[in-house]
Write an enzyme that holds these catalytic residues in place. Structure first.
Site: not given
Ligand code: UD1
Ligand code: UDP
Length: 372
Positions: A210
């Site tokens: 991601h």
């Molecule tokens: C965010 C964090 C990242 C973390 C990740 C965990 C920041 C800058 N990034 O990245 O460090 O590793 O979460 O998963 O804070 N979206 C949905 N539904 C949701 C949430 C997001 O559709 O419930 C989609 C939206 O299009 C959104 C995109 O995902 O624009 C990105 O979401 P965002 O929270 O901005 O960043 P992540 O890539 O999730």
């Molecule tokens: N995780 C989960 N379901 C998924 C993917 C991730 O439960 O489909 C859990 C898993 O424990 C992982 C945590 O969510 O370590 C953190 O997720 P993510 O990779 O989104 O965030 P990051 O650690 O990169 O910030």
């Protein structure tokens, strides 16, 4: 403020990894029966599979406050959190705000608090990738600068913080609260029937991607998908797809390519229990996630991290992690190599023992009584 007797603490969550890291700390503070705790959810993540499902599976109480900020550009999302959280802090001023990890909710809520002279505790402080093109690195560096208490997961984080001018007495090496959740919920992982539900058999790879650097650019995601398809001649692949990645796969017309492959099991983001069951039994994991690098080290499952750097070097020096860069074309060979040498000597990093939340609660008790 807390009640007349008890100091008030806001526990802030916003994104998927936050719930897993915060829950054990919330419980340990609750156990002490000396704090007035409020759970604040910014709503950075909001889909059922990215939020409510985790509250349910981790048996967390519902948030006391939901800011419902949703998605947006970095500036929009951060600004919305700042504005909405400041209004909350002005109405119900806690004695301390506790934030987790490195997401936009972490820096935004810290900033809102310190501007109102409310102390901040940062759990998972001091991790550094030294790559300032990552949004998370900016969030980490800035949050650590304004935090009053810094809880670290591994010793090298202390060196990073001291190098940045943070005074030593603010830093507490307590272990890893993400591993607290892993340890506490292991019996529940065993109850998941996710292999049967998906129909996946060993050998298999579990993968998550991601990071913007891997999924946002069409040429990168195209190459990555091409290489992932190639490894299905070695093993099955389970890929729970993060919403960011799903949007990009669809936008670039790549989703079908994965779905058409009978060895590819593409799913929605999975709940914690199913995901962890898959991870503990995987032959290998491929990822760019921070949490997955740590969990796979604990499980002793080989991990290939498709990134040029990691803020979690202990997973390489002591664990099963291997950084393989982002050229992508080396993925099939790296998988082959890892499968050919499945037994790797690895150890579990110091204090990754399921008790980090308790250590944090002890430090908080001493801090509020003026001993720290
Ligand atoms: C965010 C964090 C990242 C973390 C990740 C965990 C920041 C800058 N990034 O990245 O460090 O590793 O979460 O998963 O804070 N979206 C949905 N539904 C949701 C949430 C997001 O559709 O419930 C989609 C939206 O299009 C959104 C995109 O995902 O624009 C990105 O979401 P965002 O929270 O901005 O960043 P992540 O890539 O999730
Ligand atoms: N995780 C989960 N379901 C998924 C993917 C991730 O439960 O489909 C859990 C898993 O424990 C992982 C945590 O969510 O370590 C953190 O997720 P993510 O990779 O989104 O965030 P990051 O650690 O990169 O910030």
């Amino acid at each position: 403020m807390g009640s007349d007797q008890f100091p008030g603490i806001h526990i802030v969550v916003g994104a998927r990894p936050n719930y897993i890291k915060a829950n054990p700390v919330f419980r340990a503070l609750e156990q002490q029966d000396r704090f007035h705790l409020s759970l604040i959810h910014t709503g950075q993540h909001y889909d059922h599979t990215m939020s409510a499902l985790f509250f349910d599976q981790l048996q967390m109480k519902a948030p006391d406050v939901s800011l419902k900020v949703g998605s947006g550009s970095h500036a929009v999302q951060t600004a919305r959190i700042l504005e909405r959280y400041e209004a909350v802090l002005q109405k119900d001023t806690p004695d301390l705000v506790m934030v987790f990890g490195d997401v936009n909710s972490t820096i935004a809520c810290s900033l809102a608090a310190v501007k109102l002279h409310i102390p901040v505790a940062h759990v998972e402080a001091g991790l550094r990738s030294f790559d300032r093109t990552m949004p998370e690195e900016i969030n980490r560096v800035l949050t650590d600068q304004i935090a009053d208490l810094l809880f670290i997961t591994s010793p090298e984080a202390k060196d990073n913080l001291i190098r940045e001018g943070i005074s030593e007495e603010k830093i507490h090496f307590v272990g890893n609260t993400m591993i607290d959740s892993l340890v506490a919920f292991t019996p529940h992982f065993q109850m998941s029937n996710i292999h049967g539900v998906l129909g996946v058999t060993k050998p298999y790879a579990l993968m998550t991607f991601h990071r913007p650097s891997n999924v946002d650019e069409e040429s990168n995601l195209q190459k990555l998908v091409r290489m992932l398809v190639k490894i299905t001649d070695q093993l099955n692949c389970v890929f729970p797809v993060h919403p960011r990645t799903l949007h990009k796969l669809e936008q670039f017309g790549l989703r079908q390519r994965l779905e058409d492959n009978p060895h590819f099991f593409l799913t929605e983001p999975l709940g914690y229990l199913d995901f962890m069951r898959l991870q503990m039994e995987a032959d290998i994991v491929l990822t760019d996630s921070g949490g997955v690098q740590e969990e796979s080290t604990f499980f002793g499952v080989p991990c290939l991290t498709v990134r040029d750097n990691t803020e979690r070097p202990v997973t390489i020096t002591e664990g099963t992690n291997r950084l393989i860069g982002t050229t992508y074309d080396n993925i099939p060979e790296e998988v082959r190599r890892a499968l050919a040498n499945p037994v790797r000597k690895n150890s579990i990093p110091e204090l990754w023992d399921g008790k980090a939340g308790e250590r944090i609660a002890d430090v908080m008790r001493e801090w509020f009584s003026g001993e720290k």
